[in-house]
Design a protein around this motif. Structure first.
Motif, short mmCIF file in Angstrom:
data_model
loop_
_atom_site.label_atom_id
_atom_site.label_comp_id
_atom_site.label_asym_id
_atom_site.label_seq_id
_atom_site.Cartn_x
_atom_site.Cartn_y
_atom_site.Cartn_z
N UNK A 267 9.66 15.89 -17.85
CA UNK A 267 10.09 17.20 -18.35
C UNK A 267 8.95 18.20 -18.37
N UNK A 268 7.72 17.75 -18.69
CA UNK A 268 6.59 18.66 -18.84
C UNK A 268 5.60 18.57 -17.69
N UNK A 269 5.95 17.87 -16.61
CA UNK A 269 5.07 17.71 -15.45
C UNK A 269 3.72 17.12 -15.86
N UNK A 270 3.78 16.13 -16.73
CA UNK A 270 2.60 15.35 -17.09
C UNK A 270 2.57 14.11 -16.20
N UNK A 271 1.38 13.65 -15.88
CA UNK A 271 1.22 12.48 -15.02
C UNK A 271 1.36 11.22 -15.88
N UNK A 272 2.30 10.36 -15.53
CA UNK A 272 2.45 9.09 -16.25
C UNK A 272 1.69 8.01 -15.50
#
Length: 457
Positions: A267-272
């Motif tokens: 949703x927040x374009x964070x890298x997992x």
């Protein structure tokens, strides 16, 4: 006088017997520094004189030899056991060709074939492979990838980079290098002495244990969604060990937590970043714990069992789409380059190890180990000093209400015929997948012996 290539002869392995164990240990103490150990007050030491299958031959300073089961898989990597003929052959065959070349501007068959095999086994679209030296290094590389991804993303929209921090789980462990230490638990972890040298990262609450009520998982999920929402503009990514936290406490948690992290990072374009150095290649049941939870991370770290424990090598996997985004940034390259990256010997034996994994015997072995460990340890919940017994796949941990004395524990386990390495309040095992039912019975009896020794303290 040096030998030219035309005059050199093959060097044969020495047929001389190894030095006596007491002499070897004495010389060790004079020169070597062991992991998490003191040079001024070292603990007992065992000399390894042989290893085969799931067994080690150990000799102590008094000259007493024992042949014991390795309940640790040599820190979780020897999943196929020692002296496996397929892995032995892979090392010998590659050594007869060449043992190492730099990977800058060069390539070779073992590395290419290994990358293809890893991409074929990996979940989803993780088809771009960076071969690294060790698990800690893969975490360093993964954090760099995430940072460079956010740099590239910010440049593309002409913005100012603010996404530089990482979120990690409380109770997590990701390695001993500086970047990896920064995302290890700062309170219960092993790196408090370095706190002032590490980036200050964000820590999410530890997920509820496996089997917790759905309501508990929902409460956790709401907290995590709120924290990540509030920090979405400063975070580059989130890193976690999927479903099982290893050296941070052998904590198994509900897979729904992993699905929540995937949902919010999307949703927040964070890298997992998912660290499967301990859990990968079948240890928790599925081939990858993240795959078992039904998610595909942006970046996947693997190591330990990848080479079957023969040589140090690890890998970072991501999608070609993600790699292109990183490569479009101002650096135009991933800024990391280990000297021994894609070492041919390690790549050859890793490829052979993956072929054994691909053959699939572990799919029956791991559930059998889980069942036998659970049955053999269940009675320990009756002990007044045992607070928890946790079993997941080919792992088991017995948690006590106080720290374990490592030397008393090691002695009790050795007397029962097993090599164990307890830490903190945990007595745990991660045996090779090839253990028999009788071996597992011996391991569970040894863990019980440690608990009884602690009861008597």
């Amino acid at each position: 006088m040096s030998l030219s290539p035309t005059t050199a002869t093959a060097v044969r392995p020495s047929t001389c017997p190894p030095p006596p164990a007491d002499d070897l240990i004495r010389r060790d103490r004079a020169r070597l520094w062991h992991p998490y150990a003191s040079t001024t007050a070292p603990g007992p030491l065992q000399a390894v004189t042989d290893a085969e299958g799931v067994r080690l031959t150990l000799t102590d300073e008094a000259g007493v030899s024992r042949r014991v089961i390795d309940g640790m898989s040599s820190w979780w990597c020897m999943i196929h056991g020692y002296r496996h003929p397929v892995l032995d052959a892979a090392v010998h065959e590659q050594a007869a060709r060449f043992t190492h070349v730099m990977f800058g501007g060069l390539t070779h068959a073992p590395a290419v074939q290994l990358a293809e095999s890893l991409a074929d086994l990996a979940p989803g679209d993780l088809d771009r492979v960076f071969l690294a030296d060790s698990g800690s290094v893969t975490v360093e590389v993964a954090l760099k990838m995430a940072r460079q991804y956010q740099i590239s993303r910010t440049q593309a929209v002409g913005g100012r980079l603010t996404r530089t921090r990482f979120a990690a789980l409380e109770g997590g462990y990701h390695g001993d290098t500086l970047g990896a230490m920064s995302v290890c638990d700062p309170v219960t972890g092993m790196h408090a002495a370095f706190a002032d040298s590490l980036p200050r990262e964000l820590f999410l609450p530890r997920p509820p244990r496996l089997g917790a009520a759905p309501e508990a998982v929902a409460v956790w999920a709401d907290r995590v969604r709120t924290v990540l929402h509030d920090h979405r503009d400063v975070l580059a990514g989130v890193i976690c060990e999927p479903v099982l936290q290893g050296a941070g406490g052998m904590w198994s948690y509900d897979p729904e937590a992993l699905r929540v992290l995937r949902e919010v990072t999307h949703a927040y374009d964070l890298v997992l970043v998912v660290d499967e150095i301990a859990t990968g290649f079948g240890r928790t049941g599925p081939l990858f714990a993240s795959e078992g939870a039904g998610i595909v991370p942006d970046v996947l770290c693997v190591g330990k069992a990848m080479t079957g424990g023969y040589l140090t090598q690890a890998a970072v996997l991501t999608s070609d789409r993600f790699a292109r985004a990183v490569s479009a940034g101002p650096q135009r390259a991933l800024m990391h380059g280990p000297t021994f990256m894609a070492n041919p010997l390690a790549s050859a034996v890793a490829l052979a190890s993956l072929e054994l994994i691909r053959a699939g015997a572990w799919r029956a072995q791991v559930p059998r180990i889980e069942q036998r460990l659970a049955a053999g340890l269940a009675h320990l919940t009756d002990s007044p000093i045992v607070t928890d017994v946790r079993v997941l796949g080919a792992t088991a941990a017995v948690e006590l209400d106080h720290p374990v004395d490592p030397w008393i524990a090691a002695r009790a386990a050795l007397d029962a015929g097993v090599w164990l390495r307890p830490f903190g309040r945990l007595v745990y095992t991660m045996p090779p997948y090839i253990v028999t039912d009788d071996d597992i019975a011996t391991i569970t009896a040894a863990i019980a012996a440690v608990v009884h020794a602690e009861e008597a303290r």
